[in-house]
Design an enzyme around this catalytic site. Sequence first.
Site, PDB file in Angstrom:
ATOM      1  N   ASN A   7      48.465  28.194  25.017  1.00 25.87           N
ATOM      2  CA  ASN A   7      49.184  29.465  24.978  1.00 25.87           C
ATOM      3  C   ASN A   7      48.194  30.564  24.569  1.00 25.87           C
ATOM      4  O   ASN A   7      47.637  30.523  23.473  1.00 25.87           O
ATOM      5  CB  ASN A   7      50.339  29.348  23.962  1.00 25.87           C
ATOM      6  CG  ASN A   7      51.146  30.629  23.876  1.00 25.87           C
ATOM      7  OD1 ASN A   7      50.573  31.718  23.811  1.00 25.87           O
ATOM      8  ND2 ASN A   7      52.453  30.518  23.858  1.00 25.87           N
ATOM      9  N   HIS A  10      48.051  35.075  21.929  1.00 26.28           N
ATOM     10  CA  HIS A  10      47.410  35.745  20.796  1.00 26.28           C
ATOM     11  C   HIS A  10      46.082  36.396  21.146  1.00 26.28           C
ATOM     12  O   HIS A  10      45.586  37.237  20.399  1.00 26.28           O
ATOM     13  CB  HIS A  10      47.264  34.796  19.609  1.00 26.28           C
ATOM     14  CG  HIS A  10      48.600  34.504  18.982  1.00 26.28           C
ATOM     15  ND1 HIS A  10      49.513  35.494  18.695  1.00 26.28           N
ATOM     16  CD2 HIS A  10      49.187  33.351  18.623  1.00 26.28           C
ATOM     17  CE1 HIS A  10      50.600  34.955  18.181  1.00 26.28           C
ATOM     18  NE2 HIS A  10      50.431  33.644  18.137  1.00 26.28           N
ATOM     19  N   HIS A  52      53.772  34.083  27.426  1.00 25.54           N
ATOM     20  CA  HIS A  52      55.148  34.523  27.192  1.00 25.54           C
ATOM     21  C   HIS A  52      55.208  36.024  27.469  1.00 25.54           C
ATOM     22  O   HIS A  52      54.662  36.822  26.709  1.00 25.54           O
ATOM     23  CB  HIS A  52      55.524  34.218  25.730  1.00 25.54           C
ATOM     24  CG  HIS A  52      56.946  34.564  25.400  1.00 25.54           C
ATOM     25  ND1 HIS A  52      57.477  34.399  24.135  1.00 25.54           N
ATOM     26  CD2 HIS A  52      57.957  35.063  26.151  1.00 25.54           C
ATOM     27  CE1 HIS A  52      58.741  34.778  24.136  1.00 25.54           C
ATOM     28  NE2 HIS A  52      59.058  35.193  25.335  1.00 25.54           N
ATOM     29  N   ARG A  54      57.093  38.765  26.971  1.00 26.61           N
ATOM     30  CA  ARG A  54      58.235  39.150  26.141  1.00 26.61           C
ATOM     31  C   ARG A  54      58.867  40.436  26.656  1.00 26.61           C
ATOM     32  O   ARG A  54      58.197  41.286  27.232  1.00 26.61           O
ATOM     33  CB  ARG A  54      57.773  39.373  24.695  1.00 26.61           C
ATOM     34  CG  ARG A  54      57.350  38.119  23.972  1.00 26.61           C
ATOM     35  CD  ARG A  54      56.985  38.486  22.536  1.00 26.61           C
ATOM     36  NE  ARG A  54      58.118  39.131  21.900  1.00 26.61           N
ATOM     37  CZ  ARG A  54      59.009  38.506  21.143  1.00 26.61           C
ATOM     38  NH1 ARG A  54      58.875  37.214  20.908  1.00 26.61           N
ATOM     39  NH2 ARG A  54      60.005  39.153  20.606  1.00 26.61           N
ATOM     40  N   ARG A  58      55.056  42.737  23.694  1.00 35.42           N
ATOM     41  CA  ARG A  58      54.287  42.791  22.444  1.00 35.42           C
ATOM     42  C   ARG A  58      52.831  42.345  22.641  1.00 35.42           C
ATOM     43  O   ARG A  58      51.930  42.844  22.016  1.00 35.42           O
ATOM     44  CB  ARG A  58      54.994  41.866  21.446  1.00 35.42           C
ATOM     45  CG  ARG A  58      54.347  41.675  20.147  1.00 35.42           C
ATOM     46  CD  ARG A  58      55.103  40.655  19.328  1.00 35.42           C
ATOM     47  NE  ARG A  58      56.493  41.022  19.089  1.00 35.42           N
ATOM     48  CZ  ARG A  58      57.365  40.249  18.433  1.00 35.42           C
ATOM     49  NH1 ARG A  58      57.005  39.073  17.970  1.00 35.42           N
ATOM     50  NH2 ARG A  58      58.605  40.637  18.251  1.00 35.42           N
ATOM     51  N   GLU A  79      56.603  31.490  29.952  1.00 37.89           N
ATOM     52  CA  GLU A  79      57.725  31.491  29.001  1.00 37.89           C
ATOM     53  C   GLU A  79      58.492  32.779  29.190  1.00 37.89           C
ATOM     54  O   GLU A  79      57.892  33.855  29.281  1.00 37.89           O
ATOM     55  CB  GLU A  79      57.207  31.426  27.563  1.00 37.89           C
ATOM     56  CG  GLU A  79      56.671  30.088  27.172  1.00 37.89           C
ATOM     57  CD  GLU A  79      56.157  30.104  25.743  1.00 37.89           C
ATOM     58  OE1 GLU A  79      56.394  31.084  25.007  1.00 37.89           O
ATOM     59  OE2 GLU A  79      55.496  29.136  25.369  1.00 37.89           O
ATOM     60  N   THR A 110      69.964  27.074  14.684  1.00 41.79           N
ATOM     61  CA  THR A 110      69.541  27.155  13.272  1.00 41.79           C
ATOM     62  C   THR A 110      68.053  26.865  13.120  1.00 41.79           C
ATOM     63  O   THR A 110      67.376  27.433  12.284  1.00 41.79           O
ATOM     64  CB  THR A 110      70.325  26.147  12.401  1.00 41.79           C
ATOM     65  OG1 THR A 110      70.382  24.913  13.101  1.00 41.79           O
ATOM     66  CG2 THR A 110      71.718  26.635  12.100  1.00 41.79           C
ATOM     67  N   GLU A 160      61.065  21.230  26.164  1.00 43.06           N
ATOM     68  CA  GLU A 160      59.976  21.358  25.189  1.00 43.06           C
ATOM     69  C   GLU A 160      60.633  21.292  23.813  1.00 43.06           C
ATOM     70  O   GLU A 160      61.413  22.180  23.450  1.00 43.06           O
ATOM     71  CB  GLU A 160      59.219  22.674  25.371  1.00 43.06           C
ATOM     72  CG  GLU A 160      58.080  22.812  24.347  1.00 43.06           C
ATOM     73  CD  GLU A 160      57.170  24.004  24.607  1.00 43.06           C
ATOM     74  OE1 GLU A 160      56.981  24.394  25.784  1.00 43.06           O
ATOM     75  OE2 GLU A 160      56.644  24.543  23.623  1.00 43.06           O
ATOM     76  N   HIS A 200      54.955  24.468  19.222  1.00 43.80           N
ATOM     77  CA  HIS A 200      55.134  25.454  18.137  1.00 43.80           C
ATOM     78  C   HIS A 200      54.624  24.893  16.808  1.00 43.80           C
ATOM     79  O   HIS A 200      55.129  23.890  16.314  1.00 43.80           O
ATOM     80  CB  HIS A 200      56.579  25.928  17.969  1.00 43.80           C
ATOM     81  CG  HIS A 200      56.648  27.247  17.259  1.00 43.80           C
ATOM     82  ND1 HIS A 200      56.664  28.461  17.926  1.00 43.80           N
ATOM     83  CD2 HIS A 200      56.615  27.557  15.941  1.00 43.80           C
ATOM     84  CE1 HIS A 200      56.676  29.441  17.041  1.00 43.80           C
ATOM     85  NE2 HIS A 200      56.639  28.925  15.832  1.00 43.80           N
TER      86      HIS A 200
HETATM   87  N1  PXP Z   1      55.891  26.731  22.761  1.00 39.13           N
HETATM   88  C1  PXP Z   1      56.699  27.814  22.823  1.00 39.13           C
HETATM   89  C2  PXP Z   1      57.968  27.718  23.586  1.00 39.13           C
HETATM   90  C3  PXP Z   1      56.338  29.003  22.174  1.00 39.13           C
HETATM   91  O1  PXP Z   1      57.145  30.066  22.243  1.00 39.13           O
HETATM   92  C4  PXP Z   1      55.108  29.061  21.486  1.00 39.13           C
HETATM   93  C5  PXP Z   1      54.659  30.329  20.837  1.00 39.13           C
HETATM   94  O2  PXP Z   1      55.450  30.650  19.809  1.00 39.13           O
HETATM   95  C6  PXP Z   1      54.308  27.915  21.453  1.00 39.13           C
HETATM   96  C7  PXP Z   1      54.725  26.764  22.100  1.00 39.13           C
HETATM   97  C8  PXP Z   1      52.995  27.901  20.746  1.00 39.13           C
HETATM   98  O3  PXP Z   1      53.187  27.997  19.375  1.00 39.13           O
HETATM   99  P1  PXP Z   1      51.935  28.160  18.422  1.00 39.13           P
HETATM  100  O4  PXP Z   1      51.324  29.498  18.754  1.00 39.13           O
HETATM  101  O5  PXP Z   1      52.517  28.089  17.060  1.00 39.13           O
HETATM  102  O6  PXP Z   1      50.996  27.046  18.729  1.00 39.13           O
END
Ligand code: PXP
Length: 247
Positions: A7, A10, A52, A54, A58, A79, A110, A160, A200
């Site tokens: 991903n 960032h 993603h 968004r 962002r 995403e 939750t 996922e 995540h």
């Molecule tokens: N999977 C999904 C669906 C996400 O939205 C994200 C980003 O929040 C990730 C994986 C990757 O998460 P992380 O950046 O914490 O590795």
Amino acid sequence: MILLGLNIDHCATLRQARYRQAGVSTGGNVEPDPVTLAFLSEKAGADGITVHLREDRRHIQDEDVLRLGAARTTRLNLEMACTPAMTAFALQLKPHSVCLVPESREEITTEGGLDVVRHRDKVARVTDAMNAAGIKTSLFIDPDPEQIALSAELHAPWVELHTGAYANAYFGPARAAEFRRLCTGAELAHAAGLVVNAGHGINYTNITEVRTIPHLHELNIGHSIISRALFTGIAEAVGEMKRLMNP
Ligand code: PXP
């Protein structure tokens, strides 16, 4: 072999921190470029790229996704929220897969996954549209039996499993229970015919346990690899994660 979906959001977060006002997402002084990072990551062994887009734009911008889509060297996982606008965007882009994620508080369970039970009709509409277009849909859900059963019923080929609660509990007393929930969820999803991905909060420490979740096809990892890359470079960061995923 567990696959690595990197991903790269960032990388765009860093660019936007300085160049949000520039009006363009690449060229001139504008850096770092997430598309270049995607190419370097794949060269280093990442099996796919996740972004993603968004609704608040962002980090990743439309132009980033279109450039990744046009490159076609990348196995792209988009995403997205379950909205008509994002559905239209995805149908035009035709990524390899989409992962439906919650974007507003009321869509979240939750634990933080997409509440497929509550948003059944909306999720079904997007999943049907993607299935018809030959785009694989993944549902980002908690390892909850009800969410898993409904994901299979809606004919999403992939789920996922949200590993965030486990990652947050890693250094606390709830870790073993959260890990068991993920393993049970993975077994249930596999038995229901779903391909099992997870993501995540996965990092270079918890990966040694995460990789033992049964039936894992792909892990989507962002923050820890991008953070590590600041110190080691992306090739080393990707390579080390892949070694830990598949020792
Ligand atoms: N999977 C999904 C669906 C996400 O939205 C994200 C980003 O929040 C990730 C994986 C990757 O998460 P992380 O950046 O914490 O590795």
